[in-house]
Design an enzyme around this catalytic site. Structure first.
Site, short mmCIF file in Angstrom:
data_model
loop_
_atom_site.label_atom_id
_atom_site.label_comp_id
_atom_site.label_asym_id
_atom_site.label_seq_id
_atom_site.Cartn_x
_atom_site.Cartn_y
_atom_site.Cartn_z
N ASP A 104 0.82 -1.21 0.00
CA ASP A 104 0.00 0.00 0.00
C ASP A 104 0.85 1.26 0.00
OD1 ASP A 104 0.90 -0.48 2.61
OD2 ASP A 104 -1.05 -0.14 3.54
N ASP A 107 7.09 4.12 2.46
CA ASP A 107 7.48 5.29 3.24
C ASP A 107 8.90 5.13 3.76
OD1 ASP A 107 6.64 3.38 5.10
OD2 ASP A 107 5.10 4.64 5.97
N PHE A 156 -0.58 10.61 7.39
CA PHE A 156 -1.00 9.26 7.76
C PHE A 156 -2.30 9.02 7.02
CE2 PHE A 156 -2.93 5.88 10.18
CZ PHE A 156 -1.85 5.03 10.38
N VAL A 157 -2.27 8.14 6.02
CA VAL A 157 -3.41 7.93 5.14
C VAL A 157 -4.18 6.67 5.50
CG1 VAL A 157 -2.52 9.27 3.20
CG2 VAL A 157 -1.92 6.86 3.40
N ARG A 169 -10.09 0.41 6.36
CA ARG A 169 -9.52 -0.32 5.22
C ARG A 169 -10.52 -0.42 4.06
NH1 ARG A 169 -4.67 -2.74 6.54
NH2 ARG A 169 -4.43 -3.42 8.69
#
Length: 185
Positions: A104, A107, A156-157, A169
């Site tokens: 996903d 980072d 923060f996604v 989710r």
């Protein structure tokens, strides 16, 4: 479970934008003419992106197999601890195959570097990384995604497979949690 409601989420990437970008990424992957493609989905966050990307690849005529791996470098927080642990490993031979690792978010890079190095050690012919979200600001190791959906600031996604406290989710878009101050609460 987190007790925030979806109205406290600001949409960053819409469902339509994601669908369009997934199709474009599938076209890029298909153009690379993968050999005996094995998709390795990093759980839990990568499942939704991987499902849509797999179907898009099929529309481009790419045949593939799917495996799942569960890796963790987060513990219970929102920042990586720096130590990657294998919680669930794949059961398929990768030697001589092209492997596409799907996650996903790219980072810190620690988890995906670990996964890429693991597949290389196991003899993969070629290893590529597909990440829906790239957050280069948080990068702690030298790694780039080969196929990236969107570049994102260091937010923060949540949504589209990504969670906060196991919630959100299922959302069809990627969003940012909004504080009560931002919504006038």
């Amino acid at each position: 479970m987190t007790e925030q409601s979806p109205d406290r989420i600001r949409c960053l990437f819409s469902a339509d934008a994601i669908a369009k970008r997934v199709d474009e990424v599938a076209g890029e992957i298909a153009a690379s003419e993968p050999h005996e493609l094995l998709i390795v989905v990093v759980l839990k966050g990568g499942y939704m992106f991987a499902a849509d990307l797999s179907r898009a690849l099929s529309r481009y005529g790419v045949r593939l197999e799917v495996e799942f791996i569960s890796l963790s470098s987060y513990g219970s927080g929102r920042r990586s601890t720096g130590e990657v642990r294998v919680l669930w490993d794949i059961g398929t031979e990768v030697s001589g195959r092209d492997v596409l690792i799907i996650d996903d978010v790219l980072d810190s890079g620690l988890t995906l570097k670990f996964a890429r190095d693991l597949m290389r050690q196991r003899g993969a012919r070629r290893v590529a990384i597909a990440a829906l979200i790239d957050k280069p600001v948080g990068r702690r190791v030298d790694i780039e995604g080969d196929y990236v959906g969107f570049t994102c600031p260091d937010y923060f996604v949540v949504g589209y497979g990504m969670d906060a406290g196991h919630a959100y989710r299922e959302l069809p878009f990627v969003g940012v949690l909004v504080s009560e101050d931002e919504v006038g609460g």
